[in-house]
Design a protein around this motif. Structure first.
Motif, short mmCIF file in Angstrom:
data_model
loop_
_atom_site.label_atom_id
_atom_site.label_comp_id
_atom_site.label_asym_id
_atom_site.label_seq_id
_atom_site.Cartn_x
_atom_site.Cartn_y
_atom_site.Cartn_z
N UNK A 17 0.86 -1.18 0.00
CA UNK A 17 0.00 0.00 0.00
C UNK A 17 0.90 1.23 0.00
N UNK A 18 1.40 1.57 -1.17
CA UNK A 18 2.34 2.68 -1.31
C UNK A 18 1.70 3.99 -0.87
N UNK A 19 2.43 4.76 -0.04
CA UNK A 19 1.98 6.08 0.41
C UNK A 19 2.60 7.13 -0.51
N UNK A 20 1.76 7.95 -1.12
CA UNK A 20 2.21 8.87 -2.15
C UNK A 20 1.92 10.32 -1.80
N UNK A 21 2.78 11.19 -2.28
CA UNK A 21 2.54 12.63 -2.30
C UNK A 21 2.68 13.10 -3.74
N UNK A 29 -0.58 16.46 2.69
CA UNK A 29 -1.38 15.25 2.67
C UNK A 29 -0.72 14.08 1.98
N UNK A 30 -1.32 12.91 2.17
CA UNK A 30 -0.82 11.66 1.61
C UNK A 30 -2.02 10.85 1.10
N UNK A 31 -1.83 10.19 -0.03
CA UNK A 31 -2.84 9.25 -0.53
C UNK A 31 -2.15 7.92 -0.80
N UNK A 62 -8.98 0.40 -12.56
CA UNK A 62 -8.97 -0.88 -11.86
C UNK A 62 -7.54 -1.29 -11.53
N UNK A 63 -7.37 -1.89 -10.35
CA UNK A 63 -6.07 -2.40 -9.95
C UNK A 63 -5.87 -3.83 -10.44
N UNK A 64 -4.64 -4.13 -10.81
CA UNK A 64 -4.26 -5.49 -11.16
C UNK A 64 -3.07 -5.88 -10.28
N UNK A 65 -3.32 -6.55 -9.14
CA UNK A 65 -2.22 -6.93 -8.24
C UNK A 65 -1.30 -7.96 -8.91
N UNK A 66 -0.01 -7.68 -8.89
CA UNK A 66 0.98 -8.57 -9.50
C UNK A 66 2.22 -8.63 -8.61
N UNK A 67 3.07 -9.64 -8.76
CA UNK A 67 4.35 -9.65 -8.05
C UNK A 67 5.21 -8.48 -8.51
N UNK A 110 9.29 2.71 -5.54
CA UNK A 110 8.36 3.80 -5.26
C UNK A 110 6.92 3.35 -5.37
N UNK A 111 6.61 2.56 -6.40
CA UNK A 111 5.24 2.10 -6.59
C UNK A 111 4.86 1.00 -5.60
N UNK A 112 5.85 0.37 -5.00
CA UNK A 112 5.57 -0.65 -3.98
C UNK A 112 5.43 -0.03 -2.58
N UNK A 113 6.32 0.92 -2.25
CA UNK A 113 6.37 1.45 -0.89
C UNK A 113 6.01 2.93 -0.80
N UNK A 114 6.13 3.66 -1.91
CA UNK A 114 5.86 5.08 -1.87
C UNK A 114 7.00 5.86 -1.26
N UNK A 115 6.75 7.16 -1.07
CA UNK A 115 7.76 8.04 -0.48
C UNK A 115 7.05 9.30 0.01
#
Length: 351
Positions: free
Chosen positions: A212-216, A245-247, A259-264, A290-295
């Motif tokens: 659940x990557x946290x993004x700014x 803020x963060x999303x 739509x999300x497509x969860x993948x390895x 970045x797309x896995x963990x965010x920043x």
């Protein structure tokens, strides 16, 4: 909060990367400022006709910043302020050797030219938050003085670590030059083309399974505003730039109606390239973290020392991109709202 520095308009400004969105529109803004005597726009490519018209009285020089000609330009136009906005990662589908050379060698030449030109008193560098890297071991918030636990070893983030080193070296060798380094978070907006805007425009968005990557985000107008502010207000130092803020990535995808497509994690980049059919630059390996963990950045210094306040929050930036950008929803906002109401109603009934 410290006192905002007084307006100090430069006399002669040179902007590199004038054919890019940020560089070109910054030139246009500076050219409209009557307190600035001369604005010089530099790029190896000619800006499009619309951008050239917006530049107004600015003088455009077509030259390669990797060549000694950049030093001649600084001297010929008696430049006192240099805005180095040329470093780029959007000009190629992959991080090629040519892009790396333009970023690193070009920046080295610009710094050396500034050092040899007595009239230069200011350098503003557009860097990136990508220099922090991204991993599961990262702190909740990155401050300007907190190094990443795992610095990027390749790609654009690695390039910009080297570029920032050249800028700091210039400050040591020429202490009379004020060096300002800006580290913008992921830039998003209805007009600018970035890898994040390309990624969020996909109807089916591949995301890393179980993360659940946290993004700014930083709005394109705020990115321009920060560059203009730093050009007009002399403040030394390094500054994170981001909207409040963060999303989460999931929230961003759902808000866009996609739509999300969860993948390895190993399939994220190749699958994104397939889904985009090669029409836009693909996700690179240095973006997977970045797309896995965010920043998430701490922006205290942006307000207290630089004196800059973004107009858009992270969520407002995302919403403006969705409303006015190139993305089209697969599922309408009304459908999502209806679904949310049904879920809330069902949960209430079970209580």
């Amino acid at each position: 909060m410290s006192q905002t520095p007084a307006l100090s308009a430069p006399r002669s400004v040179l902007v590199t990367g004038a054919a890019t969105f940020l560089g070109g529109y910054l030139v246009a803004r500076l050219a409209e400022n009557p307190e600035i005597e001369r604005v010089v726009a530099v790029d190896s490519r000619v800006p499009n006709k619309t951008l050239l018209r917006r530049m107004g009285r600015a003088e455009f020089l077509r030259l390669d910043i990797r060549r000694p000609a950049i030093a001649k330009a600084l001297t010929s136009y008696d430049v006192d302020t240099v805005v180095h906005a040329a470093p780029s990662l959007m000009d190629a589908a992959a991080h090629s050797a040519a892009i790396k050379e333009l970023n690193v060698v070009g920046s080295m030449q610009v710094s050396a030219a500034c050092q040899r030109t007595p009239s230069v008193k200011r350098l503003i560098l557009r860097s990136t938050a990508m220099i922090y890297g991204a991993s599961s071991a990262d702190p909740a918030y990155f401050t300007e003085g907190t190094p990443a636990r795992r610095e990027p070893r390749r790609g654009y983030g690695r390039d910009m670590l080297d570029v920032e080193g050249y800028a700091r070296g210039l400050a040591r060798r020429r202490p009379d030059i004020d060096v300002t380094i800006l580290r913008p978070q992921a830039i998003l907006g209805p007009r600018i083309a970035t890898r994040m805007s390309s990624y969020l425009s996909m109807p089916l968005v591949p995301v890393v399974f179980g993360r659940a990557a946290r993004l700014q985000f930083l709005h394109e107008e705020d990115a321009l505003g920060a560059l203009e502010w730093a050009t007009l207000h002399p403040v030394r130092g390094t500054f994170n730039l981001a909207g409040d803020g963060v999303v989460t990535l999931a929230q961003a995808v759902h808000r866009a109606g996609h739509l999300q497509l969860p993948v390895p994690a190993t399939l994220l980049a190749p699958l994104a390239g397939v889904l985009k059919e090669g029409r836009v630059p693909s996700i690179r390996s240095d973006q997977e973290g970045f797309l896995a963990f965010g920043r998430v950045l701490d922006t205290t210094r942006m307000r207290s020392e630089l004196g800059f306040e973004p107009k858009y929050t992270t969520l407002e930036t995302l919403d403006d991109f969705i409303a006015r950008g190139p993305t089209e929803p697969v599922i309408s906002a009304q459908a999502w709202q209806s679904m949310e109401r049904r879920v809330v109603s069902a949960a209430t009934a079970l209580q």
